[in-house]
Design an enzyme around this catalytic site. Structure first.
Site, mmCIF file in Angstrom:
data_model
loop_
_atom_site.group_PDB
_atom_site.id
_atom_site.type_symbol
_atom_site.label_atom_id
_atom_site.label_comp_id
_atom_site.label_asym_id
_atom_site.label_seq_id
_atom_site.Cartn_x
_atom_site.Cartn_y
_atom_site.Cartn_z
ATOM 1 N N THR A 281 3.390 -0.547 -20.142
ATOM 2 C CA THR A 281 4.433 -1.542 -19.907
ATOM 3 C C THR A 281 4.783 -1.539 -18.429
ATOM 4 O OG1 THR A 281 5.354 -1.356 -22.134
ATOM 5 C CG2 THR A 281 6.798 -2.260 -20.433
ATOM 6 N N PHE A 283 7.481 -2.396 -15.672
ATOM 7 C CA PHE A 283 8.916 -2.587 -15.477
ATOM 8 C C PHE A 283 9.164 -3.085 -14.056
ATOM 9 C CE2 PHE A 283 8.600 0.370 -18.944
ATOM 10 C CZ PHE A 283 9.656 0.041 -19.785
#
Length: 376
Positions: A281, A283
């Site tokens: 992921t 960010f």
């Protein structure tokens, strides 16, 4: 009988004339640019260009040629504009971008907000990006974090923007448009899901498993080996770990990160249970300041363009013409305007680069609206 060589020679002769006329036209465009530099006139005149296209279309003899001439002159005029933007930049009248270059983004003694609960992947991203001597707090919703930045109760926010498996976080793009907050950094976290349980629990004890729906999906092969377990989706993986810890039931487990397990005192019952080992992921680090690192090499922008044929191509051509490498494109529906979209672009570059300034000026002049989301 038609001689193919003669026809090709004739085409070659016409092509040479086209090139000569194109260069002659561009020489005149340079003089137009010099005039606009002296007088401060804008490069792009949509009304005049449309009138010109309508005129040249009327000179053709067939519908096919009318369409071809329209495309041809759209590109010729686009090249003319690009030349003029370049000359404006070279003469120092391209305008200053409202961003300040800094040596470093502050990573110590700042207030940082992240979305989720203690143990969330967003907290792990925060700990990797910032130093230990920060003050941090968490909020329930992404909007809450954006509001904390906007009102100044936090200096930075850490929020997810994209997962390598599940794709983009669409709501985050909408929030980046709504708020006057800007991206100044990014942190990528590997999503290495583990099965977490209470200390002393065994796999044979487990009857229920909690996780985010994507966490359950990303561990599907492992869960299929334990079909007797009830799978219960929750809002995120850290909430799942927190629930298992608080309820103290050895028959319950959570699919979450090792970091979440450490936060809530859980033990790893099974490791490497995820399907995709590369699952990560991304960010983004957000602030309300218009700043960027002097060595930043990625730019994010969004824009709205006229809802007409070829308009997206015309916007992207500024990136192509200036030899910038586009790394991502996303679209989001525009509220209250059915079937119209706002586009989000990532490309390599720095706001101090002349090529970047040329591209941004062209897009800004020709789009309905454009926003620089950050350089990081």
């Amino acid at each position: 009988m038609v001689d193919l060589k003669e026809l090709r020679d004739e085409i070659d002769s016409i092509d040479r004339q086209i090139v000569e006329l194109f260069e002659k036209r561009m020489d005149i465009c340079q003089k137009v640019a010099e005039y606009k530099i002296r007088t401060g006139k804008k490069v792009f005149d949509r009304t005049r260009e449309q009138a010109k296209i309508d005129t040249v279309k009327g000179l053709t003899r067939s519908e096919f040629n009318r369409h071809g001439i329209e495309e041809l002159f759209q590109q010729i005029m686009a090249m003319s504009r690009k030349l003029q933007y370049q000359l404006l930049e070279e003469n120092g009248v391209a305008g200053r971008l409202p961003f300040i270059a800094v040596d470093e983004i502050e990573r110590s003694k700042v207030r940082v907000v992240f979305q989720g609960v203690e143990g969330a992947y967003s907290q792990a991203a925060m700990k990797q990006y910032f130093n230990e001597d920060i003050t941090s707090f968490h909020v329930e919703q992404w909007r809450d974090a954006m509001e904390a930045i906007a009102e100044g109760s936090a200096d930075f926010a850490v929020l997810p923007i994209e997962n390598s498996t599940a794709g983009s976080v669409n709501d985050m793009y909408d929030l980046l448009v709504e708020f006057e907050n800007y991206i100044v950094g990014e942190q990528i976290i590997r999503c290495e899901h583990k099965l977490l349980g209470l200390p002393g629990a065994q796999l044979s004890d487990i009857q229920r498993v909690y996780s985010h729906p994507q966490g359950l999906s990303q561990c599907k092969p492992f869960l299929e080996e334990h079909r007797g377990w009830k799978q219960i989706p929750l809002e995120n993986t850290a909430v799942a770990a927190k629930r298992v810890a608080e309820e103290g039931d050895k028959s319950q487990a959570a699919i979450a990160s090792a970091f979440a397990g450490e936060q809530f005192g859980l033990q790893v019952l099974a490791d490497k249970i995820y399907l995709n080992e590369a699952n990560s992921t991304r960010f983004i680090i957000i602030t309300n300041q218009r700043i960027f690192r002097k060595d930043a090499d990625k730019i994010s922008i969004c824009f709205e363009q006229p809802h007409t044929s070829g308009s997206l191509y015309n916007m992207l051509s500024h990136i192509i013409y200036n030899n910038l490498n586009m790394t991502k494109i996303e679209s989001r529906p525009i509220e209250k305007r059915n079937w119209e979209y706002r586009f989000f672009i990532d490309f390599e570059g720095n706001l101090n680069d002349s090529a970047v300034k040329n591209a941004l000026r062209g897009i800004r002049e020709e789009a309905k609206s454009m926003k620089i989301l950050g350089n990081y």
